[in-house]
Design an enzyme around this catalytic site. Sequence first.
Site, PDB file in Angstrom:
ATOM      1  CB  CYS A  41     -77.197  59.098 -61.156  1.00  0.00           C
ATOM      2  SG  CYS A  41     -78.366  57.999 -60.330  1.00  0.00           S
ATOM      3  CB  SER A  42     -74.792  63.678 -61.448  1.00  0.00           C
ATOM      4  OG  SER A  42     -75.984  63.733 -62.175  1.00  0.00           O
TER       5      SER A  42
END
Length: 189
Positions: free
Chosen positions: A74-75
């Site tokens: 996600c990051s």
Amino acid sequence: MISTTLLQKGVRASLCIRLLHSTSTTSMPIQVGQRLPDVLVHEGDPGNGISMAQLFMGKRGVLFGVPGAFTPGCSKSHLPGFIQMSGDLKARSVSEIACISVNDVFVMSAWGKQHGADGRVRMLADPTGAFTQAVGLFLNNNQMIQVLGNMRSVRYAMLIEDGVVKKLNIEPDGTGLSCSLASNFLKEI
């Protein structure tokens, strides 16, 4: 069905016990053509509730869901891709881009600030998973639940027009990084 015989003070009786098959049930994911449900999520602080039904009303937008803020995929890929491609999406008449996760509002705000999402991607918190449940997009993966601590969202991206889902890309395994990535989603809208 199991049948057992009971003897009690000279009385003979049969007791039938039906074994129930227990499987976890999940609701069907929201479908193309359906309206977003009217569920309250949060942005910025716990007192700032946002109605998901109203957020995209009269607008063309993209909503993408992630399993968790600050998690590696996600990051490193998912959120940064939508931030970087926000201009390209807006050039395709997308006026609202939002990221949602089953996280608290403080975590989502901090994660957005760390990635420079302000003004490009709205960071929405679904702290109880009410929206994720309403759209049937909970991740059914016990290993992920053990790692992240509770039920989480599958990874997806959806195109919404006037509150109606027009396109929905859900990662086949719920967590992969292919059809829901900004670069791939942009090619399809």
